[in-house]
Write a protein that holds these residues in place. Structure first.
Motif, PDB file in Angstrom:
ATOM      1  N   ARG A 114     -17.568   2.053  10.769  1.00 27.35           N
ATOM      2  CA  ARG A 114     -16.400   2.946  10.779  1.00 27.35           C
ATOM      3  C   ARG A 114     -15.242   2.282  11.556  1.00 27.35           C
ATOM      4  O   ARG A 114     -14.083   2.366  11.157  1.00 27.35           O
ATOM      5  N   LYS A 136      -8.550  -1.214  10.408  1.00 24.49           N
ATOM      6  CA  LYS A 136      -7.776  -1.624   9.222  1.00 24.49           C
ATOM      7  C   LYS A 136      -6.588  -0.686   9.055  1.00 24.49           C
ATOM      8  O   LYS A 136      -5.463  -1.109   8.761  1.00 24.49           O
ATOM      9  N   GLY A 137      -6.834   0.605   9.256  1.00 29.70           N
ATOM     10  CA  GLY A 137      -5.752   1.585   9.135  1.00 29.70           C
ATOM     11  C   GLY A 137      -4.668   1.343  10.185  1.00 29.70           C
ATOM     12  O   GLY A 137      -3.478   1.440   9.891  1.00 29.70           O
ATOM     13  N   ILE A 152      -8.838  11.907   2.446  1.00 34.95           N
ATOM     14  CA  ILE A 152      -7.834  10.855   2.300  1.00 34.95           C
ATOM     15  C   ILE A 152      -7.147  10.888   0.932  1.00 34.95           C
ATOM     16  O   ILE A 152      -5.953  10.642   0.829  1.00 34.95           O
ATOM     17  N   GLU A 194       0.839  -1.214   0.000  1.00 36.06           N
ATOM     18  CA  GLU A 194       0.000   0.000   0.000  1.00 36.06           C
ATOM     19  C   GLU A 194       0.870   1.258   0.000  1.00 36.06           C
ATOM     20  O   GLU A 194       1.655   1.493   0.927  1.00 36.06           O
ATOM     21  N   ASN A 247      -2.513  -1.389   9.038  1.00 35.33           N
ATOM     22  CA  ASN A 247      -1.703  -1.155   7.828  1.00 35.33           C
ATOM     23  C   ASN A 247      -0.219  -1.223   8.146  1.00 35.33           C
ATOM     24  O   ASN A 247       0.563  -1.831   7.416  1.00 35.33           O
ATOM     25  N   HIS A 280      -3.637  11.964   2.345  1.00 31.93           N
ATOM     26  CA  HIS A 280      -2.981  10.776   2.880  1.00 31.93           C
ATOM     27  C   HIS A 280      -2.394   9.936   1.776  1.00 31.93           C
ATOM     28  O   HIS A 280      -1.472   9.188   1.997  1.00 31.93           O
ATOM     29  N   MET A 281      -2.968  10.034   0.593  1.00 33.30           N
ATOM     30  CA  MET A 281      -2.629   9.031  -0.403  1.00 33.30           C
ATOM     31  C   MET A 281      -2.125   9.608  -1.717  1.00 33.30           C
ATOM     32  O   MET A 281      -2.473   9.114  -2.772  1.00 33.30           O
ATOM     33  N   ALA A 314      -3.940   8.827   9.772  1.00 29.36           N
ATOM     34  CA  ALA A 314      -5.174   8.613   9.002  1.00 29.36           C
ATOM     35  C   ALA A 314      -6.272   9.563   9.469  1.00 29.36           C
ATOM     36  O   ALA A 314      -6.938  10.211   8.649  1.00 29.36           O
ATOM     37  N   LEU A 315      -6.467   9.672  10.799  1.00 31.10           N
ATOM     38  CA  LEU A 315      -7.558  10.534  11.291  1.00 31.10           C
ATOM     39  C   LEU A 315      -7.302  11.993  10.926  1.00 31.10           C
ATOM     40  O   LEU A 315      -8.229  12.721  10.548  1.00 31.10           O
ATOM     41  N   THR A 340     -12.915   0.109   9.434  1.00 31.51           N
ATOM     42  CA  THR A 340     -11.947   0.838   8.596  1.00 31.51           C
ATOM     43  C   THR A 340     -10.862   1.479   9.465  1.00 31.51           C
ATOM     44  O   THR A 340      -9.681   1.498   9.107  1.00 31.51           O
ATOM     45  N   HIS A 341     -11.286   2.017  10.596  1.00 37.02           N
ATOM     46  CA  HIS A 341     -10.364   2.630  11.566  1.00 37.02           C
ATOM     47  C   HIS A 341      -9.288   1.588  11.965  1.00 37.02           C
ATOM     48  O   HIS A 341      -8.088   1.875  11.916  1.00 37.02           O
ATOM     49  N   LEU A 382      -8.145  12.382   7.337  1.00 37.66           N
ATOM     50  CA  LEU A 382      -9.596  12.266   7.097  1.00 37.66           C
ATOM     51  C   LEU A 382     -10.341  13.527   7.485  1.00 37.66           C
ATOM     52  O   LEU A 382     -11.263  13.945   6.775  1.00 37.66           O
TER      53      LEU A 382
HETATM   54  C1  MEV Z   1      -6.447   3.110   4.244  1.00 36.04           C
HETATM   55  O1  MEV Z   1      -5.681   1.966   3.968  1.00 36.04           O
HETATM   56  C2  MEV Z   1      -6.668   3.226   5.735  1.00 36.04           C
HETATM   57  C3  MEV Z   1      -7.640   4.307   6.155  1.00 36.04           C
HETATM   58  O2  MEV Z   1      -8.903   4.085   5.521  1.00 36.04           O
HETATM   59  C4  MEV Z   1      -7.782   4.196   7.661  1.00 36.04           C
HETATM   60  C5  MEV Z   1      -8.899   5.022   8.241  1.00 36.04           C
HETATM   61  O3  MEV Z   1      -9.877   5.331   7.544  1.00 36.04           O
HETATM   62  O4  MEV Z   1      -8.800   5.325   9.456  1.00 36.04           O
HETATM   63  C6  MEV Z   1      -7.165   5.670   5.749  1.00 36.04           C
END
Ligand code: MEV
Length: 383
Positions: free
Chosen positions: A249, A255-256, A364, A74, A259, A368-369, A355-356, A252-253, A359
């Protein structure tokens, strides 16, 4: 000859026979270390798969500076973690704690007559003595048996014997599976019935680490790309709270958070599936899947904290078979398992803060990306 009995070279030659013309073959493990690693680790090995390895820089963890080796596909992970770590380092970096490296195994017997709890409780001393031999080396290193708990499982009905062991720097699965089967075999003879199963418990709920850091409003503003510091701080805390109350949420939180941690686990040759299973089970320990981190405002800015189980090894298995994981562990200063847990917790928190902040500020895609966009552009240019 059976495919699995061939050499790697012979298996590769057979690929076209089995699958027709192939344009490209994965790299052959030319280096002897990699060849030995493929043969030691899996059956039917045909090559190796590379993954980008990089350093997340700028970390200060319990006063020690670190560069963290991460293997990931990633694009934004390393940049984001390094950014948050560098900013956090200006207010002292991350403070961490960790439990002892405690892992458990389970031996489960069906119990239609509801008689086995008492019988197994009466056998605790024998179970302990059965474990002396397989745990001798672990005990010598300061680990070993910690507790044995016998619990009914009325839904089956069954009984589970759960044994907790301090596994020191090992991941523990291999040793604990051996111990589990030894206990299961013995008790099978005692009760005249086979166990339903004997297996390590991947919950790892007693092998946990925490990381915390303080950020001033100005630092949060910096991480939020210059947006209003006080408002950004308020929004980051709200983003943390959102992951406590909204399950979707929270996924996803978390998952980040993983990462970076999974990338560190990969780079150090750890079992990423065991790690992820433990972490997500912990996230739902109260019956509701929730974010693993907590944010609150302070008079100066905010306090961020993360707690999670981290079954990470620094000896055994792939940690030593894989040349790159040997490199990664030496770059980290040959940490023991507990230190690696503390490092991983700090990394997870840095990733989450980054990430937060992205966001709640620029979003993002922009914040972030940017590397994703660069990758997409270069992909577009080549297709
Ligand atoms: C992306 O790989 C991870 C995020 O989606 C984490 C998050 O939303 O907190 C940016």
């Amino acid at each position: 000859m059976k495919f699995r009995k061939l050499t790697i070279q012979a298996r590769r030659q057979q690929l076209t026979e089995r699958h027709g013309p192939i344009d490209w073959l994965p790299p052959e493990p030319a280096n002897g270390d990699y060849l030995a690693m493929v043969e030691a680790q899996i059956e039917n090995g045909i090559g190796i798969m590379g993954l980008a390895l990089g350093l997340a820089t700028g970390f200060v963890i319990d006063g020690t500076p670190y560069d963290l080796p991460l293997a990931t596909e990633e694009p934004s992970v390393i940049a984001a973690a390094s950014f948050a770590a560098t900013v956090a380092a200006r207010s002292g970096g991350f403070v961490t704690t960790a439990t002892d490296p405690l892992m458990a195994f389970q031996v489960v017997f069906e119990d239609p007559e509801h008689t086995l709890v008492n019988q197994f409780n009466a056998s605790l001393d024998t179970i302990k003595s059965l474990l002396t031999d397989p745990l001798t080396a672990m005990t010598r290193r300061g680990g070993g048996l910690r507790d044995i708990i016998v619990t009914p499982i009325p839904e089956l009905p069954a009984v589970k014997i759960q044994v907790t062991v301090d596994v020191r720097d090992a991941q523990g699965a291999n040793l604990l599976n051996t111990c589990a089967e030894r206990v299961g075999d013995y008790l099978a003879g005692e009760v005249g019935q086979r166990p339903l199963m004997c297996i390590v418990c991947n919950a790892a709920a007693k092998r946990r680490a925490t990381a915390a850091c303080h950020l001033t409003c100005a630092q949060v503003g910096q991480l939020c790309k210059g947006q209003d510091p006080a408002e950004s701080t308020r929004r980051v805390v709200q983003a943390g709270r959102l992951a406590q109350v909204d399950r979707d949420r929270a996924v996803t939180h978390n998952k980040g958070i993983m990462n970076g941690i999974t990338a560190l686990a990969l780079a150090t040759g750890n079992d990423t599936r065991a790690l992820e299973a433990a972490v997500h089970a912990w996230a739902s320990r109260d019956g509701l899947y929730q974010g693993l981190s907590h944010y609150e405002t302070t008079p100066e800015g905010l306090h961020a904290r993360l707690e999670l189980p981290l079954p990470l090894a620094t000896v055994g298995g792939c940690t030593q078979h894989h040349p790159t994981s040997r490199f990664a562990l030496s770059l980290l200063g040959h940490p023991n398992s507990v230190t690696l847990m503390r490092i991983a917790a700090a990394l997870g928190l840095a990733q989450n803060i980054a990430a937060l902040c992205a966001l709640v500020s620029t979003g993002i895609q922009q914040g972030h990306m940017p590397r994703h966009a660069r990758k997409e552009r270069s992909h577009d240019a080549t297709v």
